[in-house]
Every structure is written in structure tokens, then in C-alpha cells.
Design a protein around this motif. Structure first.
Motif, PDB file in Angstrom:
ATOM      1  N   LEU A 128       0.568  -1.340   0.293  1.00  0.00           N
ATOM      2  CA  LEU A 128      -0.005  -0.415   0.229  1.00  0.00           C
ATOM      3  C   LEU A 128       1.009   1.184  -0.154  1.00  0.00           C
ATOM      4  CD1 LEU A 128      -2.704   1.443   0.397  1.00  0.00           C
ATOM      5  CD2 LEU A 128      -2.905   1.499   2.701  1.00  0.00           C
ATOM      6  N   GLU A 129       2.355   1.260   0.780  1.00  0.00           N
ATOM      7  CA  GLU A 129       2.793   1.945   0.956  1.00  0.00           C
ATOM      8  C   GLU A 129       3.491   2.795  -0.372  1.00  0.00           C
ATOM      9  OE1 GLU A 129       7.157   3.061   2.921  1.00  0.00           O
ATOM     10  OE2 GLU A 129       5.806   2.509   4.480  1.00  0.00           O
ATOM     11  N   GLN A 130       4.279   1.594  -1.176  1.00  0.00           N
ATOM     12  CA  GLN A 130       4.154   1.676  -1.798  1.00  0.00           C
ATOM     13  C   GLN A 130       3.596   2.283  -3.317  1.00  0.00           C
ATOM     14  OE1 GLN A 130       6.866  -1.381  -3.861  1.00  0.00           O
ATOM     15  NE2 GLN A 130       6.814  -2.445  -1.801  1.00  0.00           N
ATOM     16  N   ILE A 131       2.022   2.086  -3.152  1.00  0.00           N
ATOM     17  CA  ILE A 131       0.940   2.375  -4.218  1.00  0.00           C
ATOM     18  C   ILE A 131       0.783   3.620  -4.018  1.00  0.00           C
ATOM     19  CG2 ILE A 131      -1.569   2.047  -4.877  1.00  0.00           C
ATOM     20  CD1 ILE A 131      -1.570  -1.335  -4.080  1.00  0.00           C
ATOM     21  N   LEU A 132       0.546   3.805  -2.497  1.00  0.00           N
ATOM     22  CA  LEU A 132       0.086   5.555  -2.805  1.00  0.00           C
ATOM     23  C   LEU A 132       1.709   7.031  -3.250  1.00  0.00           C
ATOM     24  CD1 LEU A 132      -1.057   5.172   1.245  1.00  0.00           C
ATOM     25  CD2 LEU A 132      -2.285   6.119  -0.557  1.00  0.00           C
ATOM     26  N   LEU A 133       2.706   5.846  -3.047  1.00  0.00           N
ATOM     27  CA  LEU A 133       3.906   6.867  -3.624  1.00  0.00           C
ATOM     28  C   LEU A 133       3.748   7.005  -4.642  1.00  0.00           C
ATOM     29  CD1 LEU A 133       6.827   4.923  -1.820  1.00  0.00           C
ATOM     30  CD2 LEU A 133       6.470   7.525  -1.670  1.00  0.00           C
ATOM     31  N   GLN A 134       2.798   5.848  -5.987  1.00  0.00           N
ATOM     32  CA  GLN A 134       2.377   6.371  -7.453  1.00  0.00           C
ATOM     33  C   GLN A 134       1.429   7.031  -7.713  1.00  0.00           C
ATOM     34  OE1 GLN A 134       2.010   3.368 -10.466  1.00  0.00           O
ATOM     35  NE2 GLN A 134       4.175   1.842  -9.384  1.00  0.00           N
ATOM     36  N   LEU A 135       0.806   7.933  -6.598  1.00  0.00           N
ATOM     37  CA  LEU A 135      -0.586   8.624  -7.007  1.00  0.00           C
ATOM     38  C   LEU A 135      -0.737   9.888  -5.940  1.00  0.00           C
ATOM     39  CD1 LEU A 135      -2.964   5.517  -5.407  1.00  0.00           C
ATOM     40  CD2 LEU A 135      -2.563   6.351  -7.557  1.00  0.00           C
ATOM     41  N   PRO A 136      -1.015  10.602  -6.468  1.00  0.00           N
ATOM     42  CA  PRO A 136      -1.212  11.849  -5.743  1.00  0.00           C
ATOM     43  C   PRO A 136      -1.923  12.342  -4.783  1.00  0.00           C
ATOM     44  CG  PRO A 136      -2.440  12.031  -8.233  1.00  0.00           C
ATOM     45  CD  PRO A 136      -2.098  10.841  -8.154  1.00  0.00           C
ATOM     46  N   ALA A 137      -1.079  13.013  -4.095  1.00  0.00           N
ATOM     47  CA  ALA A 137      -1.673  13.102  -2.688  1.00  0.00           C
ATOM     48  C   ALA A 137      -3.192  12.865  -2.448  1.00  0.00           C
ATOM     49  CB  ALA A 137      -1.217  14.537  -2.130  1.00  0.00           C
ATOM     50  N   GLY A 138      -3.287  12.775  -1.594  1.00  0.00           N
ATOM     51  CA  GLY A 138      -5.131  12.235  -0.644  1.00  0.00           C
ATOM     52  C   GLY A 138      -5.689  11.162  -1.341  1.00  0.00           C
ATOM     53  N   TYR A 139      -4.713  10.437  -2.394  1.00  0.00           N
ATOM     54  CA  TYR A 139      -5.883   8.918  -1.782  1.00  0.00           C
ATOM     55  C   TYR A 139      -5.563   7.868  -1.260  1.00  0.00           C
ATOM     56  CZ  TYR A 139      -5.335   9.042  -7.190  1.00  0.00           C
ATOM     57  OH  TYR A 139      -6.449   9.965  -8.179  1.00  0.00           O
ATOM     58  N   ASP A 140      -4.322   8.306   0.204  1.00  0.00           N
ATOM     59  CA  ASP A 140      -4.294   7.743   0.931  1.00  0.00           C
ATOM     60  C   ASP A 140      -5.230   7.601   2.273  1.00  0.00           C
ATOM     61  OD1 ASP A 140      -3.598  10.607   1.622  1.00  0.00           O
ATOM     62  OD2 ASP A 140      -2.847  10.173   3.968  1.00  0.00           O
ATOM     63  N   LEU A 141      -6.433   8.696   2.310  1.00  0.00           N
ATOM     64  CA  LEU A 141      -8.080   9.056   2.809  1.00  0.00           C
ATOM     65  C   LEU A 141      -8.887   8.243   1.932  1.00  0.00           C
ATOM     66  CD1 LEU A 141      -7.848  13.067   3.570  1.00  0.00           C
ATOM     67  CD2 LEU A 141      -7.296  11.088   4.582  1.00  0.00           C
ATOM     68  N   LEU A 142      -8.487   8.236   0.342  1.00  0.00           N
ATOM     69  CA  LEU A 142      -9.544   6.937  -0.023  1.00  0.00           C
ATOM     70  C   LEU A 142      -9.750   5.942   0.299  1.00  0.00           C
ATOM     71  CD1 LEU A 142      -9.264   8.850  -3.795  1.00  0.00           C
ATOM     72  CD2 LEU A 142     -11.372   9.849  -2.523  1.00  0.00           C
ATOM     73  N   PHE A 143      -8.316   5.488   0.405  1.00  0.00           N
ATOM     74  CA  PHE A 143      -7.951   4.106   1.112  1.00  0.00           C
ATOM     75  C   PHE A 143      -8.555   3.477   2.126  1.00  0.00           C
ATOM     76  CE2 PHE A 143      -5.319   3.741  -2.552  1.00  0.00           C
ATOM     77  CZ  PHE A 143      -5.290   2.957  -3.158  1.00  0.00           C
ATOM     78  N   GLY A 144      -8.895   4.417   3.309  1.00  0.00           N
ATOM     79  CA  GLY A 144      -9.340   4.598   4.223  1.00  0.00           C
ATOM     80  C   GLY A 144      -7.757   4.565   5.443  1.00  0.00           C
ATOM     81  N   GLN A 145      -6.700   4.608   4.426  1.00  0.00           N
ATOM     82  CA  GLN A 145      -5.558   4.492   5.318  1.00  0.00           C
ATOM     83  C   GLN A 145      -4.693   6.425   5.710  1.00  0.00           C
ATOM     84  OE1 GLN A 145      -4.162   1.344   6.901  1.00  0.00           O
ATOM     85  NE2 GLN A 145      -6.378   1.125   5.983  1.00  0.00           N
ATOM     86  N   PRO A 146      -5.367   7.283   6.464  1.00  0.00           N
ATOM     87  CA  PRO A 146      -5.331   8.349   6.692  1.00  0.00           C
ATOM     88  C   PRO A 146      -2.820   8.746   7.269  1.00  0.00           C
ATOM     89  CG  PRO A 146      -6.420   7.855   8.187  1.00  0.00           C
ATOM     90  CD  PRO A 146      -6.442   6.908   7.675  1.00  0.00           C
ATOM     91  N   GLN A 147      -2.556   9.039   5.902  1.00  0.00           N
ATOM     92  CA  GLN A 147      -0.865   8.669   6.810  1.00  0.00           C
ATOM     93  C   GLN A 147      -0.608  10.236   7.243  1.00  0.00           C
ATOM     94  OE1 GLN A 147       1.052   6.336   4.811  1.00  0.00           O
ATOM     95  NE2 GLN A 147      -0.688   5.938   4.988  1.00  0.00           N
ATOM     96  N   PRO A 148       0.401  10.203   7.888  1.00  0.00           N
ATOM     97  CA  PRO A 148       0.581  11.576   8.902  1.00  0.00           C
ATOM     98  C   PRO A 148       1.697  12.384   7.748  1.00  0.00           C
ATOM     99  CG  PRO A 148       2.470   9.747   8.623  1.00  0.00           C
ATOM    100  CD  PRO A 148       1.150   9.553   8.548  1.00  0.00           C
TER     101      PRO A 148
END
Length: 133
Positions: free
Chosen positions: A110-130
Motif C-alpha cells: 500500500l505504501e508503494q501504491i500511494l507513492l505512485q498516486l497524487p497526494a490525498g489517495y491515502d484517505l480514499l484507501f481509508g489509511q490516512p498518512q501522517p
């Protein structure tokens, strides 16, 4: 670990509170097709390997995205592909599918996936990042 199709759909159905598995599947297909257009290379292949076969194929043969959509446009695009969807229901649909994908992927992928996506996708995945300083 690959999740079986029925289990994957059951998770999406529960999270999205859909009446039928068919409704959950329709939403999952749209969201995964759009997600596949945003992921590349090994990350997309690793995620596909963890999804049930039919959904893996959707992820691996996506509509091509010219540019990665910001999260709000991803939600709008999802709504455009789901008959009768509003922006609110599309956000709900995206969240139901992507939170299930996050559980299936595991933290490292998931961390690698989020690195490929624009900022804010962490919330769509239900995984808010600090937020990073």
C-alpha cells in the motif's frame, strides 16, 4: 495472499452496504479499472497478484489515463462510470473498494501504491498518512 473472489466481494459489499454482490462487483470493476490506469510496473503487478483473478485482469488491462487524477477527480470519474451515481455515492463506492484493496495489499505494498498516486489517495484507501513536514 490472494483473496478469493467471494471474500473480496463480501468485504466490498459490507463496507459499501450494497444490497447484492452484483452491485458490489459492478462498483469494484469500475474502481479497479480506474486504479489500474494510475499504477505502473511492479506495483501494479504485485497488487494484481493479490486480487481475485477477474479483478486482477481488470487492474492489469486498464483504461489508459493521460495523467494521474487527483483524488477528487478520481471520485468524479468513478461516478461518471456508475449509472445513477452522485459525487457522494461515488466517494462511498471508491472508499468501499479501495479500503478492501488496502487490506488485500498489506501495509508495505500500500505504501508503494500511494507513492505512485497524487497526494490525498491515502484517505480514499481509508489509511490516512501522517503529513510530511
Amino acid at each position: 495472499m490472494t483473496l478469493r473472489r467471494e471474500a473480496f466481494l463480501r468485504h466490498v459489499q459490507e463496507r459499501g452496504q450494497y444490497d447484492t454482490a452484483a452491485e458490489a462487483e459492478r462498483v469494484a470493476r469500475v474502481v479497479l479499472a480506474l486504479l489500474g490506469a494510475h499504477l505502473v510496473g511492479e506495483v501494479r503487478a504485485q497488487l494484481a497478484a493479490r486480487l481475485p483473478e477477474g479483478f486482477a485482469l481488470i487492474l492489469l488491462n486498464p483504461l489508459q489515463s493521460v495523467e494521474p487524477l487527483p483524488p477528487e477527480r478520481f471520485v468524479r470519474a468513478t461516478g461518471a462510470w456508475i449509472e445513477g451515481a452522485t459525487e457522494q455515492t461515488a466517494a462511498w463506492d471508491v472508499s468501499a473498494v479501495l479500503s478492501t484493496v488496502a487490506d488485500t495489499a498489506g501495509d508495505d505494498l500500500l505504501e508503494q501504491i500511494l507513492l505512485q498516486l497524487p497526494a490525498g489517495y491515502d484517505l480514499l484507501f481509508g489509511q490516512p498518512q501522517p503529513t510530511r513536514p
